[in-house]
Every structure is written in structure tokens, then in C-alpha cells.
Enzyme design. Sequence first.
Site, PDB file in Angstrom:
ATOM      1  N   TYR A 106      60.635  47.803 -86.859  1.00 22.13           N
ATOM      2  CA  TYR A 106      60.842  46.404 -87.224  1.00 22.13           C
ATOM      3  C   TYR A 106      59.583  45.901 -88.049  1.00 22.13           C
ATOM      4  O   TYR A 106      58.589  46.149 -87.468  1.00 22.13           O
ATOM      5  CB  TYR A 106      61.221  45.583 -86.239  1.00 22.13           C
ATOM      6  CG  TYR A 106      62.416  46.005 -85.491  1.00 22.13           C
ATOM      7  CD1 TYR A 106      63.626  45.554 -85.722  1.00 22.13           C
ATOM      8  CD2 TYR A 106      62.171  46.696 -84.182  1.00 22.13           C
ATOM      9  CE1 TYR A 106      64.608  45.804 -84.823  1.00 22.13           C
ATOM     10  CE2 TYR A 106      63.243  46.994 -83.382  1.00 22.13           C
ATOM     11  CZ  TYR A 106      64.782  46.732 -83.644  1.00 22.13           C
ATOM     12  OH  TYR A 106      65.615  47.111 -83.070  1.00 22.13           O
ATOM     13  N   ASP A 120      63.111  31.788 -82.564  1.00 22.92           N
ATOM     14  CA  ASP A 120      63.039  32.157 -83.829  1.00 22.92           C
ATOM     15  C   ASP A 120      63.190  30.875 -84.682  1.00 22.92           C
ATOM     16  O   ASP A 120      63.262  29.574 -83.999  1.00 22.92           O
ATOM     17  CB  ASP A 120      64.245  33.213 -84.163  1.00 22.92           C
ATOM     18  CG  ASP A 120      65.808  32.474 -83.742  1.00 22.92           C
ATOM     19  OD1 ASP A 120      65.669  31.418 -83.686  1.00 22.92           O
ATOM     20  OD2 ASP A 120      66.450  33.478 -83.900  1.00 22.92           O
TER      21      ASP A 120
END
Length: 335
Positions: A106, A120
Site C-alpha cells: 500500500y 481517515d
Amino acid sequence: MRSSAPDGATEFDSSPAFRYAAALNTQIGHSMGRKRKGRDISGWLVVDKPAGMTSTAVVNKVRWAFDAKKAGHAGTLDPEATGVLAIALGEATKTVPYITDDLKCYEFTARLGQATNTDDAEGEVISQSDLRPSDEQIKDALGPFVGDIMQVPPKFSAVKIDGQRAYKLARDGEDVTIEARPLWVEELVMTDRPDADHVTLEMTCGKGGYVRSIARDLGAALGCFGHVLKLRRIWSGPFEVKDGLTFDEIEKLARTPELDTHLRPLEEALAGLPEVKCTAESVTRLRNGNPAMVIAHGVDYGDEAWASFEGQAVAVGVFKAGELHPNRVFVLPEV
């Protein structure tokens, strides 16, 4: 849309094709007693997932585009995340665990100085700090996040607590406590520092890793808080984002023979297992779920392996004394 939302259709795509796919899947769900319609087509499609869609919504679209009977994905991506989403069709769905368990990489950007309730950018800011670490401080802090670590998943995640999803409890305002879980992190490196508020990192990890937790815990370790701003999966097992079809390409090629040419053989998902070979007689026995003699080199007693005949996967099983004892069998064309 929250990354921890139940998998399903979103409002991202309202095209007629997508509505048709959603209606088709609903119809399938309400007709359990009927034979599922569609083609018997098998293989893997690498999708470069766009932001704003759940992983299951992408699966639904791909299944419709191929008119396939069966489809599934290997490793959920958050709706706002992009990158590799490997979709299995037909018999390839039996190989999903081998991709799910494989390493993944990632690339993500963390916003420093803020913590959110979802870990997030979609969540609410719950803590802030004016402290900004130096590049060297960030690099020094990465060490404890490499190797065998214990990680607490985000409160807004699909982890089950007493039979309920954590995100549902969190949305209802309940105090959510999630136990730490083991995670193997192969590598975590800083690749860019655009400015004082942001850092770009690349992480290679095993199954079950939450990038949001890494950003949250790294921010805590640095004393400045942090959350994920952008996330992109650049490879998953043998599948790389450079080989992925975009959503627009899938829509353009839907229901055409050209789309079939982008399918990759299900055998690619078995690359991490040793291969043994069998005869036509062994194919029949294996397909019926019975042990069969195989030709093996460098395979030890008790190893998991996959058997092939003329290059096609026949079964996955345990190798014992010259025989493969199958636990997964692939339905092949007549051989």
C-alpha cells in the site's frame, strides 16, 4: 461513504448498466431455488478500483460485465481507497484464500497533527496538535511497526463485537473496545514528505492489516496525532496495479469478447504453492475428491500443493506418499 460500511452498492455509479447489475444481483438473491444464470467463465481480473465505491459494488459490476455466474474479490479496499482489487470469476473463486493470505503493498499519505474518529479523512477531527516531527523522527519511529506487531483495528471497521459490526456500534454512539490482533509487516518506509503536515509511506504487509491503524498509531508514537488522507494498493500477491483495468475500461468493454482477453488464469493465484503433475486417470480421481498418484519434485510429505494436467489446475490438496489428497477441486473442460 464510510470505509467500514457494509459491502454493497453505493450511489457512486447511477448508470443504466450499473442499475441493471444491481437489479440482477437482487433478483439472484431472491431466487435461491433457481439455477444462477450467466456464463461458466473462470479466471482473475485485476481492477484499478476508483475512489467512492465499495469492493462488493465493483465485484457486482465485473460479474455483470462478464455475464458470469460467480464472482468474488480477494481483500476488501475501503470505498475511498484506490488501486488493486483482484476479482475472481467462476472456479477462480476457490483460489481467493491464496491471494487474501499473500503479501500486499500500500502507498498512503498520512495527515499529521490531527486524529479523526474513523482514522481517515472521512471522519470528524477529535484531537489536534501543533507539533510536527522531522523527517528523521518519522523514520526512527517506523521501526516498531515492522515485523510481527499487534494492531488494534479502527472503531469504524467490520470487526465483529458480540456478533455486531464495530462500525454499527460506533455509529450508534456506543463505546467500542477492540482487541489487538497480530499482523506481519514486511516493510514500512517513508517515500515522500510533501510538507510539514503530510508524509507519504509505503507498507508491505500480510493479511488483515489496517493502514488506518498504522497512520493513527504512528501519529500517536510521534506525539502529533495522524490519520490516513489517501490510500492506494499498488500490488496484491502476483497482481499489480499497472495491469489493472479502470472502471471506465470495464464499462466500455462490458459484454464483449475483448473483455475476456483481460482475464488471467486461476493458476496465477497458486504460484505460492508447489506444483505436482498428474495423468488423465488421476484427473478423474481428483475431480471426484479422491486421492490420486502425482508426479512431484521437491515436495515434502504433508505439504500443500496443487495438481495440474496439461497446464491446468485440477486440485489443491495435501501431498502424502506420492499421492495428492484433495481439499479443493477445480471443474475443468473435458480433457
